[in-house]
Design a protein around this motif. Structure first.
Motif, PDB file in Angstrom:
ATOM      1  N   THR A   2     -57.569 -69.532  23.485  1.00 29.75           N
ATOM      2  CA  THR A   2     -59.154 -69.917  23.084  1.00 29.75           C
ATOM      3  C   THR A   2     -59.647 -68.105  23.109  1.00 29.75           C
ATOM      4  O   THR A   2     -58.582 -67.120  23.548  1.00 29.75           O
ATOM      5  CB  THR A   2     -58.977 -70.405  24.730  1.00 29.75           C
ATOM      6  N   PRO A   3     -60.354 -68.169  23.538  1.00 33.50           N
ATOM      7  CA  PRO A   3     -61.029 -66.713  23.889  1.00 33.50           C
ATOM      8  C   PRO A   3     -60.398 -65.724  24.908  1.00 33.50           C
ATOM      9  O   PRO A   3     -60.694 -64.940  25.166  1.00 33.50           O
ATOM     10  CB  PRO A   3     -62.845 -67.290  23.496  1.00 33.50           C
ATOM     11  N   ALA A   4     -60.594 -66.891  25.910  1.00 31.33           N
ATOM     12  CA  ALA A   4     -60.361 -66.132  27.070  1.00 31.33           C
ATOM     13  C   ALA A   4     -58.726 -66.172  27.338  1.00 31.33           C
ATOM     14  O   ALA A   4     -58.731 -65.093  27.543  1.00 31.33           O
ATOM     15  CB  ALA A   4     -60.217 -67.638  28.127  1.00 31.33           C
ATOM     16  N   GLU A   5     -57.881 -66.550  26.723  1.00 29.94           N
ATOM     17  CA  GLU A   5     -56.227 -66.330  26.236  1.00 29.94           C
ATOM     18  C   GLU A   5     -56.891 -65.166  25.601  1.00 29.94           C
ATOM     19  O   GLU A   5     -55.635 -63.825  25.921  1.00 29.94           O
ATOM     20  CB  GLU A   5     -55.844 -67.198  25.748  1.00 29.94           C
ATOM     21  N   ASP A  47     -58.383 -62.977  25.457  1.00 28.63           N
ATOM     22  CA  ASP A  47     -59.287 -61.640  26.550  1.00 28.63           C
ATOM     23  C   ASP A  47     -58.269 -60.927  27.296  1.00 28.63           C
ATOM     24  O   ASP A  47     -57.880 -59.838  27.675  1.00 28.63           O
ATOM     25  CB  ASP A  47     -60.794 -62.153  27.374  1.00 28.63           C
ATOM     26  N   ARG A  48     -57.265 -62.016  27.757  1.00 29.60           N
ATOM     27  CA  ARG A  48     -55.845 -61.933  28.283  1.00 29.60           C
ATOM     28  C   ARG A  48     -54.870 -60.842  27.896  1.00 29.60           C
ATOM     29  O   ARG A  48     -54.523 -60.133  28.057  1.00 29.60           O
ATOM     30  CB  ARG A  48     -56.238 -62.897  28.970  1.00 29.60           C
TER      31      ARG A  48
END
Length: 639
Positions: free
Chosen positions: A176-179, A181-182
């Motif tokens: 995911t985009p959040a993953e 980014d992390r």
């Protein structure tokens, strides 16, 4: 099943260039198998997996093949009962895992289409002659691994279906985009770092190393000053290149061989042509296509009116590969061109100019210059290269035959190495100092050779070891003439090494102590510049660095990225360096990473994390299949 195929191939190393690469689908997960029912009767099967029977014969045949491989790796020494039990268990595990996965692939409707099978068969190098699929070559290669064509195609089809299931599971993983980014924030993180190195030589001058200190170090580190374990080795070797000159070539044999491979010397018809390509600005725009066609028609008219083809091509052709050469395409057969172009070119006569021919690239005006008819190169024309190939193939057969006979002779335990070498016409040699760590020239130090030589049975002396494969075309048998166990070197012979080691150890300890004191000063508020000046060294200004910055000493970089985030003041640390000396460092700020600054690195990061997630998903999926499976095992499979 597929594992058996791979095992058969691996057991015939000398056929490596002639047969298939192993097709076994290997999974690296071990674990529970679900509901496992143990029967203590005398069932007529080895395994039942969800009702599907796997016979004792199948498992035991696979075990015999696997056992032969293990024995070769052990160079004839006996496996312990514990080792044998472990390896048998692993083999059974493989059958269970592969069976439940194949069953699930079939249940879920995964199938290899005839077209996919055909594409595989035509692309497999072992099934090709001169780069083209040859049914005879395919049948020979399959027969060499002990399978029928039908059985091979069945196993290949099953393997491809399992591969489709595997791909479906892996491709269901995404980030995911959040993953993302992390990942970028952590892996591309930068830290503001200032450091200074305290060289070891700044702390050497006051060191005094007397005989007592040397003796104490030697006693404490005696393992570092041992001679390597070694042997005096006698060997004999079988090389493929030594057999090639022994192959006689009879005219009738070469003629027969030529007839067998004659198809590869059939050259298709080739044509020499020029063309001019008029591209279509927008293939979806009818007006753009009409404009391109009109322009092509005009060029065709200009050519037929006598204008120079090469000049028009240089000015008008959109083909960057041929425009500069006046549209010259050189000699090529029909397969070199896209369909409509090939159809038009191979229906023309020399000197003819075509009407505009449309392909996905645009409109082409083609001029056929010359035709070179299809022909077969005769035996006399290819004799030299064919004779070389024939000798090599016959030598490979001879190599394999001698390998088997040599193996049998060594295993029989009869005769000495010289007698065996004389029987098989093998050159011999001796290596005076063959060590456990590096081996010795000219045999080198391959893991297989080292394991074979430094085996308890071989070191005891008297026995002949091998054959050991140094490479696919080089085998060795050997005998240990003398075994030299590791021995302590005298203090006098390693005195200089000890002094250097003591200096490094004590100067590094002194540097680390100074660095620890520097950290105390930094923590007490003394400025970094003042601290390093007091140590008599200098330091570059603070700068942001990445996790893999090659300009920073590795241990300094690792320490910098392990410390807690600064909270209002720098985090100071001291670290000893492996190559001597120490460093003092201060981390003053942290800058989270982001994607985009290094696209190539970002791509590798995503691949790395996706691979990790996909492997985990596949392992979990397979573990769940096994947990749910109804497996019955015959406890007397191998009895």
């Amino acid at each position: 099943m597929l594992q058996n195929l791979g095992d058969k191939l691996k057991s015939q190393r000398w056929l490596a260039t002639l047969v298939l690469v192993p097709l076994a689908l290997i999974f690296a997960i071990w674990g529970a198998y679900g509901v496992v029912n143990m029967s203590f009767g005398a069932p007529d099967y080895a395994l039942r997996v969800n009702g599907e029977r796997i016979s004792n014969q199948t498992i035991n045949r696979a075990w015999q093949e696997r056992q032969a491989q293990y024995q070769q790796m052990l160079n004839g020494s006996e496996m312990t009962d514990e080792m044998k039990s472990t390896l048998q268990q692993k083999l059974v595990d493989e059958f269970i895992r592969n069976t439940v996965l194949r069953q699930r692939a079939e249940e879920d409707g995964y199938r290899a289409t005839p077209q996919e099978i055909a594409e595989y068969m035509h692309s497999e190098p072992a099934f090709q002659v001169d780069g083209k699929y040859d049914p005879r070559a395919a049948s020979i290669a399959i027969a060499r691994i002990g399978m029928t064509d039908r059985a091979f195609l069945n196993e290949r089809s099953q393997s491809m279906a399992v591969g489709q299931l595997n791909s479906a599971i892996e491709n269901s993983e995404f980030m995911t985009p959040a993953e993302l980014d992390r990942v970028y924030a952590l892996e591309n993180e930068q830290r503001e770092l200032r450091y200074a190195v305290l060289p070891a030589d700044h702390f050497v001058s006051g060191l005094k190393i007397d005989d007592a200190r040397i003796k104490a170090w030697y006693d404490a580190h005696s393992a570092d000053y041992m001679t390597p374990e070694s042997v005096k080795l006698q060997y004999a070797e079988l090389r493929l290149d030594a057999l090639t000159p022994q192959v006689s070539v009879k005219p009738e044999d070469l003629q027969a061989y030529y007839e067998k491979v004659k198809a590869r010397y059939t050259e298709p018809e080739k044509r020499h042509a020029h063309h001019i390509l008029i591209s279509i600005a927008d293939p979806k725009d009818a007006k753009a296509e009409a404009a391109a066609l009109a322009r092509a028609n005009q060029i065709e008219a200009d050519l037929k009116s006598g204008k120079d083809f090469a000049e028009l091509a240089k000015k008008n052709s959109a083909d960057p590969g041929s425009a500069a050469q006046g549209g010259d395409l050189g000699w090529a057969d029909q397969t070199a061109f896209v369909g409509p172009f090939a159809d038009a070119l191979f229906s023309m006569q020399p000197g003819q100019i075509s009407d505009p021919v449309k392909t996905q690239f645009g409109y082409h005006i083609i001029r056929l210059d010359e035709i070179r008819p299809a022909h077969v190169r005769g035996l006399d024309e290819v004799r030299a290269e064919l004779e070389t190939e024939y000798r090599r193939d016959q030598a490979a057969e001879l190599f394999g035959d001698r390998q088997e006979k040599l193996q049998q002779r060594v295993e029989s335990g009869s005769g000495d190495l010289d007698a065996i070498a004389k029987q098989f016409d093998l050159p011999t040699g001796e290596i005076q100092d063959f060590t456990r760590t590096t081996g010795g020239a000219p045999l080198g130090g391959s893991p297989a050779m080292l394991a074979a030589v430094f085996n308890d049975d071989m070191l005891a002396g008297g026995k002949i070891g091998g054959p050991v494969a140094i490479s696919d075309d080089h085998l060795v048998i050997f005998r240990v003439l003398e075994h030299r166990a590791p021995a302590a070197q005298s203090i006098a012979s390693v005195r200089d090494e000890i002094i250097a080691a003591v200096k490094k150890s004590e100067s590094t300890a002194a540097a680390k102590s100074a660095a620890d004191n520097a950290v105390k000063q930094l923590d007490g508020g003394t400025p970094f510049d003042q601290v390093v000046r007091g140590l008599g060294i200098s330091s570059a200004p603070a700068a942001y660095v990445g996790r893999n910055d090659p300009q920073i000493p590795m241990q300094v970089r690792q320490e910098a990225f392990q410390v807690p985030h600064p909270n209002g003041k720098p985090v100071d640390r001291a670290v000893a360096l492996d190559n001597g000396g120490a460093a003092v460092l201060a981390v003053s700020a942290v800058k989270p990473g982001a994607g985009g600054t290094n696209p190539q690195n970002d791509t590798q990061l995503v691949i790395q994390f996706l691979r990790r997630d996909r492997d985990a998903s596949m392992n979990a999926y397979l573990a769940e299949l096994q947990r749910r499976a109804n497996v019955k095992r015959n406890p007397k499979i191998f009895e």
